[in-house]
Scaffold this active site. Structure first.
Site, PDB file in Angstrom:
ATOM      1  N   LYS A  81      21.156  87.235  20.292  1.00 11.20           N
ATOM      2  CA  LYS A  81      19.863  87.203  20.989  1.00 11.20           C
ATOM      3  C   LYS A  81      19.965  88.113  22.208  1.00 11.20           C
ATOM      4  O   LYS A  81      20.988  88.121  22.899  1.00 11.20           O
ATOM      5  CB  LYS A  81      19.562  85.758  21.411  1.00 11.20           C
ATOM      6  CG  LYS A  81      18.217  85.594  22.118  1.00 11.20           C
ATOM      7  CD  LYS A  81      17.945  84.124  22.436  1.00 11.20           C
ATOM      8  CE  LYS A  81      16.591  83.925  23.087  1.00 11.20           C
ATOM      9  NZ  LYS A  81      16.317  82.492  23.378  1.00 11.20           N
ATOM     10  N   SER A 156      11.926  80.767  21.592  1.00  8.94           N
ATOM     11  CA  SER A 156      12.021  82.172  21.941  1.00  8.94           C
ATOM     12  C   SER A 156      13.047  82.944  21.107  1.00  8.94           C
ATOM     13  O   SER A 156      13.024  84.175  21.116  1.00  8.94           O
ATOM     14  CB  SER A 156      12.389  82.303  23.425  1.00  8.94           C
ATOM     15  OG  SER A 156      13.669  81.751  23.666  1.00  8.94           O
ATOM     16  N   SER A 180      14.266  76.533  22.050  1.00  9.50           N
ATOM     17  CA  SER A 180      14.270  77.896  21.508  1.00  9.50           C
ATOM     18  C   SER A 180      15.273  78.199  20.404  1.00  9.50           C
ATOM     19  O   SER A 180      15.246  79.282  19.831  1.00  9.50           O
ATOM     20  CB  SER A 180      14.474  78.902  22.638  1.00  9.50           C
ATOM     21  OG  SER A 180      13.249  79.118  23.273  1.00  9.50           O
TER      22      SER A 180
HETATM   23  N1  GLN Z   1       9.049  77.143  24.508  1.00  7.61           N
HETATM   24  C1  GLN Z   1       9.736  76.762  25.695  1.00  7.61           C
HETATM   25  C2  GLN Z   1       9.312  77.650  26.842  1.00  7.61           C
HETATM   26  O1  GLN Z   1       8.486  78.469  26.647  1.00  7.61           O
HETATM   27  C3  GLN Z   1      11.215  76.803  25.486  1.00  7.61           C
HETATM   28  C4  GLN Z   1      11.801  78.147  25.596  1.00  7.61           C
HETATM   29  C5  GLN Z   1      13.309  78.138  25.484  1.00  7.61           C
HETATM   30  O2  GLN Z   1      13.901  77.165  25.022  1.00  7.61           O
HETATM   31  N2  GLN Z   1      13.914  79.215  25.931  1.00  7.61           N
HETATM   32  O3  GLN Z   1       9.781  77.526  27.922  1.00  7.61           O
END
Ligand code: GLN
Length: 490
Positions: A81, A156, A180
C-alpha cells in the site's frame, strides 16, 4: 517447471514451496506478476512500478535460493500500500502533496518482509492519507473492483484488495485505522487481517491517526495471512514506541487446531436495520457453517456500536490534523510556486496539495481540538472510546471470538455516494468498534449477493489473539470454497 500462466493461481504458501524446491525461479515469478499488472492496468491498482528494481530483488532471491540461504518467503512477490515508505519506489500516500516523493528508508514492515525474502512488485493505490472507504479520495484516480469494474473496491486499501482479487499479486500490505483492510477485503472477496494495535511497527507508515493506525495484510487465504503476518510483526522499540513488547510469533502453528466448543459471540447490534438482507443471509449461513464445525453461537451485546461513528470521526480527524501539519511545503513533497511570504507559502502549498476529504478532516480535527470545544468533543469522544473498549471486555467474558458482517452492504457503485462523505462514514459502522478498542479483526469471504458481489464476514478477537482468529478463519476455509472463487475474466 510450472507453466508460468499458473503462477498467479498459487497461494503464498504454495508459491514459497515452488520457489524452495526450484520448480520456478524468483525472476520468472516476478516477471509473470509484472506482466499481469501490465495486463490489468485499467483497474488502477498500481501507483508505482519499477521492473528493474523488482527483477534485481528477484535475482538476489534466486542467488539465496541456490546458495541454501533462503528466507521463509524467498522470492514471493508482494506489493505494498502506498502508505508504507519505500526507498526504491515513490511514496505518495495517494496525495498530490507527496507526488514524486522518495523516502530515504523503508518502513519496518517493508524491510521485515524483504528480510524474509519478499520481492516488491510496486506500490498500490489508496485513499489520500488512507482517509476513505471507497478509494475515491486518491489523488491519482479510483481503483476498480475486479468483480465489477463499475464498483468500488472499498478503501482505503482499495489498490491492495483489487490487486490481490485480480491475482496481480499473491498478497499485499494494507493499513487499517477504522476498517481499511477489512472492508476492502470484504468488497473484493479476499481475506485480510488487522492485528492488535501495536503488533506491527508503524515506523515508515505515513501517519493518519496514530492511536488507531495498524499495518496488516491482504491475501486470498487465512493461511497466507498467517505466514506473512509472522514476518511482519514484532517489537520495534527504537523506532516505534507504541509497538508492543511482544515477541514475534509464528501465526501458522495453531492454524489447524480444532474449533469444536469455540464460543462465537454474535452482537445483536451488528444485525439490525440497515444491514442489507443478502449480506445478512451470507453471514447467517457462515455462522451455521461454524455450528456444523462444532462452534457454539452466543448472543452478545456491544451497546455502543452506533456511537463508534461519531467517536471515530472526532478522534481520527483530531489526530490527523496534528499529523498532517508536517506537510507544509518545507519538509516534504509539494511546495507552491508563487507566494508572497512564508505564511502564504504554507497556505498555498496546503490548498494545492491536499484533496477535499483531507481538508475536511483537518478542519474538523482542528475544530474539535480547539479551546472551548475540546471538552465537548475530543474529551467526550475519548471517554466513550474507553467505554467501547470495556464493552468488548464484557463480551469476551462470554465468548472467544466475535463474528458479524464487515460492512452493511456489498461494494457500492463508484461515485454512488456522490458528494456525501457521511454516507461513507456510516458504512464504517461495523469496523470502527474494534479499531477504537485496538483489537485484532479479520475479514473472510463467506458468499455472494445476487449480482455476484462478494460478502465478507468479520471476526474480532481479544488483544493478541491473532493466532486464534487465523485458526478460526482457516478452519472455515478448509470446509468451504468461497475464498477460491475468482472474478470473471481473471
Ligand atoms: N473509512 C475510514 C476513514 O475514512 C477508515 C480508513 C482507514 O482505516 N484508514 O477514516
Amino acid at each position: 517447471m510450472t507453466q508460468s500462466t499458473d503462477l498467479h493461481d498459487l497461494t503464498v504458501a504454495e508459491l514459497a514451496q515452488h520457489l524452495r524446491s526450484h520448480k520456478v525461479s524468483a525472476v520468472e515469478t516476478a516477471q509473470h506478476f509484472l506482466n499481469r499488472a501490465q495486463q490489468y492496468q485499467h483497474l488502477g491498482a498500481f501507483l508505482d512500478k519499477s521492473p528493474e528494481v523488482t527483477l534485481a530483488q528477484a535475482r538476489a532471491c534466486d542467488a539465496r535460493l541456490a546458495a541454501g540461504t533462503a528466507g521463509p518467503l524467498e522470492g514471493v512477490p508482494m506489493a505494498h500500500k502506498d502508505i508504507f515508505v519505500t526507498r526504491d519506489f515513490a511514496t505518495t500516500a495517494g496525495s498530490r502533496m507527496l507526488e514524486g516523493y522518495r523516502s530515504p528508508f523503508d518502513a519496518t514492515v517493508v524491510s521485515r518482509l524483504a528480510e524474509a525474502g519478499v520481492v516488491t512488485l510496486g506500490k498500490l493505490n489508496c485513499d489520500e492519507f488512507a482517509m476513505g472507504s471507497a478509494n475515491e479520495n486518491s489523488a491519482f484516480g479510483p481503483v476498480k473492483n475486479p468483480w465489477d469494474i463499475t464498483r468500488t473496491p472499498g478503501g482505503s486499501s482499495g489498490g491492495s484488495a483489487a490487486a490481490v482479487a485480480a491475482r496481480l499479486t499473491p498478497a499485499a500490505t494494507g493499513t487499517d485505522t477504522g476498517g481499511s483492510i477489512r472492508q476492502p477485503a470484504s468488497f473484493c472477496g479476499i481475506t485480510g487481517i488487522k492485528p492488535t494495535y501495536g503488533r506491527a511497527s508503524r515506523y515508515g507508515m505515513v501517519a493518519f491517526a496514530s492511536s488507531l493506525d495498524q499495518a496488516g495484510v491482504l491475501a486470498r487465504t487465512a493461511q497466507d495471512c498467517a505466514l506473512l503476518l509472522s514476518s511482519m510483526c514484532g517489537p520495534d522499540p527504537d523506532r516505534d514506541s507504541t509497538s508492543l513488547e511482544v515477541p514475534a510469533e509464528d501465526f501458522t502453528l495453531k492454524l489447524t487446531d480444532p474449533i469444536a466448543g469455540l464460543r462465537i459471540g454474535v452482537p445483536a447490534e451488528f444485525f439490525g436495520k440497515g444491514l442489507a438482507p443478502e449480506v445478512r443471509t451470507a453471514v447467517d449461513d457462515a455462522l451455521k457453517q461454524y455450528e456444523a464445525l462444532g462452534a457454539r453461537l452466543v448472543p452478545i451485546s456491544l451497546p455502543r456500536t452506533e456511537l463508534s461513528i461519531p467517536v471515530y470521526y472526532i478522534i481520527a480527524p483530531a489526530e490527523a490534523s496534528s499529523n498532517l501539519s508536517r506537510f507544509d511545503g518545507v519538509k516534504f513533497g509539494h511546495r507552491a510556486k508563487d507566494f508572497k511570504d512564508l505564511n502564504d507559502m504554507y497556505e498555498q502549498t496546503r490548498a494545492e496539495g491536499f484533496g477535499d476529504e483531507v481538508k475536511r478532516r483537518i478542519m474538523i480535527g482542528t475544530y474539535v481540538l480547539s479551546h472551548g470545544y475540546y471538552d465537548a468533543y475530543y474529551l467526550q469522544a475519548q471517554k466513550i472510546r474507553r467505554m467501547i473498549a470495556d464493552d468488548f471486555q464484557q463480551a469476551f467474558q462470554q465468548c472467544d471470538v466475535i463474528a458479524g458482517p464487515v460492512a452493511p452492504t456489498v461494494a457500492w457503485p463508484l461515485g454512488g455516494h456522490g458528494n456525501d462523505p457521511l454516507a461513507d462514514y456510516l458504512a464504517d459502522i461495523f469496523t470502527l468498534p474494534a479499531s477504537l478498542a485496538g483489537l485484532p479483526g479479520m475479514s473472510l469471504p463467506v458468499g455472494f449477493d445476487t449480482e455476484n458481489l462478494p460478502v465478507g464476514m468479520q471476526l474480532i478477537g481479544n488483544h493478541l489473539t491473532e493466532s486464534r482468529l487465523l485458526n478460526v478463519a482457516h478452519r472455515f476455509q478448509q470446509a468451504t470454497d468461497w475464498h477460491t472463487r475468482r472474478p470473471q475474466g481473471i
